[in-house]
Enzyme design. Structure first.
Site, PDB file in Angstrom:
ATOM      1  N   HIS A 275       0.801  -1.212   0.000  1.00 25.32           N
ATOM      2  CA  HIS A 275       0.000   0.000   0.000  1.00 25.32           C
ATOM      3  C   HIS A 275       0.840   1.270   0.000  1.00 25.32           C
ATOM      4  O   HIS A 275       0.314   2.349  -0.320  1.00 25.32           O
ATOM      5  CB  HIS A 275      -0.931   0.013   1.213  1.00 25.32           C
ATOM      6  CG  HIS A 275      -2.090  -0.928   1.096  1.00 25.32           C
ATOM      7  ND1 HIS A 275      -2.002  -2.259   1.432  1.00 25.32           N
ATOM      8  CD2 HIS A 275      -3.361  -0.731   0.674  1.00 25.32           C
ATOM      9  CE1 HIS A 275      -3.167  -2.844   1.216  1.00 25.32           C
ATOM     10  NE2 HIS A 275      -4.004  -1.942   0.761  1.00 25.32           N
ATOM     11  N   GLY A 276       2.085   1.202   0.379  1.00 24.79           N
ATOM     12  CA  GLY A 276       2.876   2.422   0.383  1.00 24.79           C
ATOM     13  C   GLY A 276       4.294   2.187   0.860  1.00 24.79           C
ATOM     14  O   GLY A 276       4.565   1.253   1.620  1.00 24.79           O
TER      15      GLY A 276
END
Length: 471
Positions: free
Chosen positions: A326-327
């Site tokens: 996600h990041g």
């Protein structure tokens, strides 16, 4: 060109008209969708198209190699090259700067200073979804679950198909690429259902998600110390619903637009906040990602077929890596690790006492409340800009500062609507869709126009990009 914008509506109408004018002819049909998809992505940023073109060319050559060579060793080498090259692309654009900063932080206590320049590569929009979809195709060819006989333009369209290229869902080749050579069909009823699905997605995004985001989530997360404890709790709950309605709204629009062109995408959400435990939650939330992690990471690690300690290790590995997907920030790994620990505890409980065949209402209610509480609390780490900020937010939640005056009636109303529509049985949506389909076409058109005007009136906030664009 965001999918809830007027530009996107005009774009879809134009491509729809061109596509169905030539839909009986393979090459005009394919080129129409491919050109439209390239144009759509270039509207965000054109440069990454070169990267994607090279990536598709490499994967296509490796896929053709797997079709040509029968040797298991050669095939395994080719699929490994594909996986490594795609993950290398993701690492190079997304994680190098995080790794550089981490290395510097680890070396600093030892008095080691390394002068390095920051990696300032701009991550292509939708790269994470692109990479996972690319891997799913080459691995499926290796496993014999997908055909290698597609031409390179079909391969490129599979990767760039505009309804899903930016934020998913992650679609398998058997659900999309295998349909490119079929002459598409679209009945008036199917078209009506697709339009209803798009309308639902717009309401989710523009009315519920954006109002919650601007009305309570953004200001409270920006400066939690200025708000009361209860207001921080409300903001955390509101963000949990904002994220769901934002992303599921995007997915509804993507599924509806794909259906207008004769393609059926897999569902991406199934009322996740009604889950009775965390394992069920992950079977209902972002299902295209969850099933990808299951099929291409968890099961190759051994899944449930190994010893119990190894099963727990597999769960933790999948959740930490899924969090990092996600990041490029270690807080996402922390978020995934907390879910991994919770899933491990749940698995140990089931090993010890077994799964209840038919749990009673009290147990179901307790399970749903506990699951939702875990999801809300961990969302703080997901939303906060860093762990320090998340820690301050948690501290403010527990400080016992009274007051709730900053939660407006509009926010309360949207929260109530969010809870109500999330808990509404799917049969009600199906019935509403069928009623819409039965309306005369002019009435449908008027209904859509009135919906647009209503959204414009109710959603008196700035149009916001989708949350998952950053991933």
């Amino acid at each position: 060109m965001l999918s809830h914008s007027l530009q996107y509506l005009v774009f879809v109408i134009t491509v729809f008209a061109l596509y169905w004018a030539v839909h009986r002819q393979y090459w005009p049909r394919l080129l129409t969708l491919l050109i439209a998809s390239v144009y759509f992505y270039a509207a965000f940023t054109p440069f990454p198209l070169i990267i994607f073109l090279v990536g598709v060319a490499v994967d296509h050559a490796l896929v053709k190699g797997m079709a040509r060579w029968e040797s298991p060793g050669v095939r395994k080498l080719l699929v490994t090259l594909s996986v490594v090259s795609n993950l290398g692309l993701l690492a190079g654009f997304k994680y190098l700067e995080m790794l550089r900063q981490t290395a510097l932080a680890l070396l600093a206590p030892w008095g080691i200073e390394v002068r390095t320049e920051p990696f300032s590569l701009l991550m292509p929009v939708g790269l994470s979804f692109y990479v996972f979809q690319a891997i799913s195709y080459t691995v499926d060819v290796y496993r014999g679950k997908a055909s290698a006989e597609h031409n390179i333009l079909e391969h490129l369209l599979y990767m760039l198909f505009f309804p899903r290229v930016v934020s998913g869902p992650i679609v398998r080749a058997s659900d999309l690429m295998a349909r490119f050579r079929d002459v598409p069909t679209l009945t008036p009823d199917d078209g009506g259902r697709a339009m209803f699905r798009i309308a639902v997605g717009l309401v989710k995004k523009l009315v519920i998600a954006d109002v919650l985001g601007s009305g309570i989530v953004d200001p409270v997360f920006a400066a939690p110390e200025k708000y009361a404890s209860a207001e921080c709790v409300v903001a955390a709950i509101a963000y949990t619903f904002e994220l769901y309605y934002d992303f599921s709204g995007y997915s509804d629009i993507a599924l509806g637009v794909a259906a207008l062109f004769g393609f059926k995408f897999p569902e991406n959400f199934n009322r996740p906040y009604l889950a009775k435990n965390l394992g069920e939650f992950w079977n209902r939330w972002h299902m295209s990602l969850s099933t990808w992690l299951r099929d291409y990471l968890y099961r190759p690690l051994g899944g449930n077929r190994v010893s119990k300690p190894r099963v727990l290790f597999n769960l933790m590995t999948v959740m930490v890596l899924g969090g990092l997907w996600h990041g490029a920030d270690w807080r996402f790994a922390v978020w995934g690790a907390v879910h991994g620990v919770a899933l491990g505890v749940l698995r140990c409980w089931e090993w010890t006492v077994g799964k209840p065949e038919k749990p009673g209402i009290p147990r179901v209610a307790v399970g749903m409340l506990a699951t939702f509480t875990i999801v809300v609390l961990t969302r703080v780490v997901f939303r906060a800009p860093d762990m320090t900020h998340a820690g301050g937010f948690y501290a403010r939640m527990l400080a016992g500062v009274p007051g709730i005056a900053n939660v407006s009636p509009l926010v309360w109303g949207m929260l109530a609507a969010a809870v109500f529509f999330h808990a509404t049985p799917m049969k009600l949506y199906t019935t509403a869709s069928e009623l819409f389909v039965r309306l005369p076409v002019p009435v449908r058109a008027v209904a859509i126009v009135l919906l647009g005007l209503g959204i414009r009136h109710l959603s008196a906030v700035e149009t916001r990009p989708y949350v998952y664009l950053q991933f």
